[in-house]
Design a protein around this motif. Structure first.
Motif, PDB file in Angstrom:
ATOM      1  N   TRP A 247     -13.299  -8.764  -6.541  1.00 52.60           N
ATOM      2  CA  TRP A 247     -12.210  -7.835  -6.845  1.00 52.60           C
ATOM      3  C   TRP A 247     -11.144  -8.514  -7.697  1.00 52.60           C
ATOM      4  O   TRP A 247     -10.639  -7.927  -8.655  1.00 52.60           O
ATOM      5  CB  TRP A 247     -11.623  -7.317  -5.538  1.00 52.60           C
ATOM      6  CG  TRP A 247     -10.338  -6.562  -5.648  1.00 52.60           C
ATOM      7  CD1 TRP A 247      -9.100  -6.998  -5.317  1.00 52.60           C
ATOM      8  CD2 TRP A 247     -10.182  -5.209  -6.095  1.00 52.60           C
ATOM      9  NE1 TRP A 247      -8.164  -6.013  -5.537  1.00 52.60           N
ATOM     10  CE2 TRP A 247      -8.807  -4.909  -6.012  1.00 52.60           C
ATOM     11  CE3 TRP A 247     -11.061  -4.231  -6.566  1.00 52.60           C
ATOM     12  CZ2 TRP A 247      -8.282  -3.666  -6.381  1.00 52.60           C
ATOM     13  CZ3 TRP A 247     -10.538  -2.994  -6.931  1.00 52.60           C
ATOM     14  CH2 TRP A 247      -9.168  -2.720  -6.841  1.00 52.60           C
ATOM     15  N   THR A 251     -10.210  -7.119 -11.512  1.00 48.07           N
ATOM     16  CA  THR A 251      -8.905  -6.529 -11.805  1.00 48.07           C
ATOM     17  C   THR A 251      -8.132  -7.369 -12.820  1.00 48.07           C
ATOM     18  O   THR A 251      -7.450  -6.820 -13.698  1.00 48.07           O
ATOM     19  CB  THR A 251      -8.076  -6.368 -10.520  1.00 48.07           C
ATOM     20  OG1 THR A 251      -7.994  -7.628  -9.838  1.00 48.07           O
ATOM     21  CG2 THR A 251      -8.702  -5.339  -9.588  1.00 48.07           C
ATOM     22  N   GLU A 282     -14.834  -0.529  -4.735  1.00 48.90           N
ATOM     23  CA  GLU A 282     -14.438  -1.467  -5.782  1.00 48.90           C
ATOM     24  C   GLU A 282     -15.387  -1.402  -6.971  1.00 48.90           C
ATOM     25  O   GLU A 282     -14.953  -1.429  -8.130  1.00 48.90           O
ATOM     26  CB  GLU A 282     -14.367  -2.882  -5.210  1.00 48.90           C
ATOM     27  CG  GLU A 282     -13.211  -3.080  -4.247  1.00 48.90           C
ATOM     28  CD  GLU A 282     -13.280  -4.371  -3.453  1.00 48.90           C
ATOM     29  OE1 GLU A 282     -12.277  -4.706  -2.786  1.00 48.90           O
ATOM     30  OE2 GLU A 282     -14.340  -5.052  -3.496  1.00 48.90           O
ATOM     31  N   CYS A 342       0.777  -1.591  -7.493  1.00 46.36           N
ATOM     32  CA  CYS A 342      -0.648  -1.378  -7.195  1.00 46.36           C
ATOM     33  C   CYS A 342      -1.066   0.091  -7.232  1.00 46.36           C
ATOM     34  O   CYS A 342      -2.258   0.383  -7.085  1.00 46.36           O
ATOM     35  CB  CYS A 342      -1.014  -2.007  -5.856  1.00 46.36           C
ATOM     36  SG  CYS A 342      -0.230  -1.258  -4.427  1.00 46.36           S
ATOM     37  N   TRP A 360      -5.808   4.826  -9.854  1.00 49.47           N
ATOM     38  CA  TRP A 360      -6.417   3.594  -9.353  1.00 49.47           C
ATOM     39  C   TRP A 360      -5.508   2.989  -8.283  1.00 49.47           C
ATOM     40  O   TRP A 360      -4.375   2.613  -8.562  1.00 49.47           O
ATOM     41  CB  TRP A 360      -6.631   2.601 -10.482  1.00 49.47           C
ATOM     42  CG  TRP A 360      -7.563   1.467 -10.140  1.00 49.47           C
ATOM     43  CD1 TRP A 360      -8.308   1.318  -9.014  1.00 49.47           C
ATOM     44  CD2 TRP A 360      -7.866   0.323 -10.960  1.00 49.47           C
ATOM     45  NE1 TRP A 360      -9.054   0.171  -9.058  1.00 49.47           N
ATOM     46  CE2 TRP A 360      -8.807  -0.464 -10.239  1.00 49.47           C
ATOM     47  CE3 TRP A 360      -7.451  -0.102 -12.204  1.00 49.47           C
ATOM     48  CZ2 TRP A 360      -9.318  -1.656 -10.748  1.00 49.47           C
ATOM     49  CZ3 TRP A 360      -7.967  -1.289 -12.710  1.00 49.47           C
ATOM     50  CH2 TRP A 360      -8.888  -2.058 -11.990  1.00 49.47           C
ATOM     51  N   ARG A 362      -4.857  -0.028  -6.221  1.00 47.66           N
ATOM     52  CA  ARG A 362      -5.165  -1.444  -6.094  1.00 47.66           C
ATOM     53  C   ARG A 362      -4.496  -2.063  -4.867  1.00 47.66           C
ATOM     54  O   ARG A 362      -4.522  -3.279  -4.682  1.00 47.66           O
ATOM     55  CB  ARG A 362      -4.780  -2.172  -7.385  1.00 47.66           C
ATOM     56  CG  ARG A 362      -5.815  -1.840  -8.479  1.00 47.66           C
ATOM     57  CD  ARG A 362      -5.431  -2.214  -9.883  1.00 47.66           C
ATOM     58  NE  ARG A 362      -5.124  -3.609 -10.089  1.00 47.66           N
ATOM     59  CZ  ARG A 362      -5.069  -4.185 -11.299  1.00 47.66           C
ATOM     60  NH1 ARG A 362      -5.351  -3.460 -12.381  1.00 47.66           N
ATOM     61  NH2 ARG A 362      -4.750  -5.448 -11.427  1.00 47.66           N
ATOM     62  N   HIS A 397      -8.487   0.270  -2.940  1.00 51.20           N
ATOM     63  CA  HIS A 397      -9.289  -0.335  -4.001  1.00 51.20           C
ATOM     64  C   HIS A 397     -10.208   0.683  -4.675  1.00 51.20           C
ATOM     65  O   HIS A 397     -11.201   0.293  -5.303  1.00 51.20           O
ATOM     66  CB  HIS A 397     -10.104  -1.517  -3.482  1.00 51.20           C
ATOM     67  CG  HIS A 397      -9.276  -2.711  -3.129  1.00 51.20           C
ATOM     68  ND1 HIS A 397      -9.826  -3.941  -2.800  1.00 51.20           N
ATOM     69  CD2 HIS A 397      -7.926  -2.886  -3.047  1.00 51.20           C
ATOM     70  CE1 HIS A 397      -8.856  -4.800  -2.534  1.00 51.20           C
ATOM     71  NE2 HIS A 397      -7.694  -4.179  -2.668  1.00 51.20           N
ATOM     72  N   CYS A 399     -10.831   4.411  -7.075  1.00 52.25           N
ATOM     73  CA  CYS A 399     -10.372   5.044  -8.311  1.00 52.25           C
ATOM     74  C   CYS A 399     -10.920   6.465  -8.364  1.00 52.25           C
ATOM     75  O   CYS A 399     -12.090   6.691  -8.045  1.00 52.25           O
ATOM     76  CB  CYS A 399     -10.865   4.235  -9.512  1.00 52.25           C
ATOM     77  SG  CYS A 399     -10.425   4.916 -11.117  1.00 52.25           S
TER      78      CYS A 399
END
Length: 413
Positions: A247, A251, A282, A342, A360, A362, A397, A399
């Motif tokens: 991850w 990213t 992810e 995030c 997204w 994060r 994590h 999207c």
């Protein structure tokens, strides 16, 4: 009482790209002017999507009008490759339906050759791993309707200490062409301190001199900001160091590649989807953001043994269509907020006056992420006073990707 008039207005529709189904949600109504990117004839109107440096990859070989798609051996196999693995992979691309979706390059990475050139100064395939030779392998891959790629280096040696092509560009290009090679990944190890701007053009000229159309993928690692100079040299160019199946790596690379949204051809490295180091969500985010950024979709897992989840991600036709949209403008990060930024919104223009938008998350916990559609639309088409907000519940994590599609609707008065 209200009546329907003959006046027409534009209505932006959100078409959500999910991995199981597609839904439609209406969000706002207003009159839209012509989209500034249609047919690539007009310059963009905002720096967020500034494509002033954008061109359809100026190598002049007619390739890469959309990002390349295919498979590469390195991320999963490293040096453990042989001709049977490559043939079985080509077979699997056909039987799984991946080839029909556009994954048509089968690319050898490092370790395909013997450690030394032969007495004539030519590269030689590893006799144990490729006893039939690369020409026979290319013939097999071509018989499946696919294309074969190979690997070399703009240095004295490859990263795994095989012969590089520095000062051997014309001989090696001619050899690759004689084998029927369709794609060259050209790395950056053992480069003798020579500037990449000097080392990479000779291979372009050598490939062009063969008379064979060969995709030229520069793997310069982003050391000298190749987006600033590589558009006239290669079909794509790496913007980052090698991706890892984590991850954190994925990213970080997405953020680095985001810097080059105004340029055509940036390559944030191959996909790690299916290699086991990240979660389903992810990997789903990885694939979605790579597609939105118009990154090459080059599979890096063992396609002969995919899980159902991996297959589901890699075969999502709506997401692939975003990547292969002929407008070819790279999407990018347009808004961040929340803890350490995030909660993120990424977006980019598509053909037919559409816009792709991705929520997204994060953060490490599920969250409701809100996009100001008015703000995003005003960046693309700054004429609306409306402030419309849309939210999506996004797992940690994860999207979620949407497409804004203008349609015609009648207004009520």
């Amino acid at each position: 009482m209200a009546k329907i008039t003959a006046n027409h207005v534009r209505v932006s529709i959100l078409t959500v790209i999910l991995y199981a189904y597609v839904t439609v949600v209406a969000v706002t109504a207003r009159v839209l002017p012509s989209h500034p990117y249609v047919n690539g004839q007009e310059k963009p109107i905002a720096k967020i999507y500034d494509t002033s440096k954008y061109g359809i990859l100026q190598l002049g070989n007619g390739l890469a009008t959309t990002p390349q798609m295919g498979w590469n051996s390195w991320n999963f196999f490293r040096c453990n490759i042989d001709e049977n693995v490559i043939k079985e992979t080509a077979d699997a691309l056909i039987t799984t339906g991946l080839a029909k979706l556009g994954y048509n390059y089968v690319n050898l990475d490092d370790c395909w050759s013997e450690p030394d050139r032969n007495s004539e100064g030519k590269m030689v395939p590893d006799s144990k791993a490729f006893p039939s030779g690369v020409k026979a392998l290319a013939d097999y891959v071509h018989s499946k309707g696919l294309k074969l790629g190979i690997y070399s280096d703009a240095g004295l040696y490859t990263c795994q200490i095989r012969p590089g092509s520095l000062k051997h560009e014309y001989d090696d290009a001619a050899l690759f062409a004689s084998w029927g090679i369709d794609y060259l990944k050209y790395d950056n190890c053992f480069n003798m301190g020579i500037e990449p701007e000097e080392r990479y053009p000779p291979m372009r000229d050598a490939l062009n001199s063969t008379g064979r159309t060969i995709f030229y993928s520069l793997c310069e690692w982003g050391v000298h900001d190749p987006a600033l100079w590589a558009g006239k040299i290669g079909n794509s160019w790496r913007t980052t160091d090698d991706i890892e199946d984590t991850w954190e790596s994925m990213t970080t690379i997405a953020d680095i590649n985001n810097k080059w949204a105004a340029y055509a051809g940036p390559d944030p490295d191959m996909l790690e989807v299916g290699n086991g180091g990240m979660t389903y969500q992810e990997y789903r985010a990885h694939f979605s953001i790579w597609a939105l950024m118009k990154a090459p979709l080059v599979i890096g897992c063992d396609v002969r043994n995919m899980t159902a989840e991996t297959y589901e991600i890699l075969t999502n036709e709506e997401v692939i269509a975003v990547n292969q949209d002929p407008l070819g403008v790279q999407g990018r990060k347009v808004d961040t907020y929340g803890p350490d930024g995030c909660y993120q919104i990424w977006a980019g223009p598509l053909t037919e006056q559409r816009t792709v938008v991705a929520f997204w998350n994060r953060c490490s916990k599920p969250a409701t992420i809100t996009a100001n559609w008015g703000a995003i639309d005003s960046i693309l088409l700054p004429v609306s006073p409306l402030k419309i907000y849309g939210s999506a519940q996004v797992d940690a994590h994860a999207c979620e990707m949407y497409i804004l599609t203008p349609v015609i609707a009648r207004s009520a008065t």
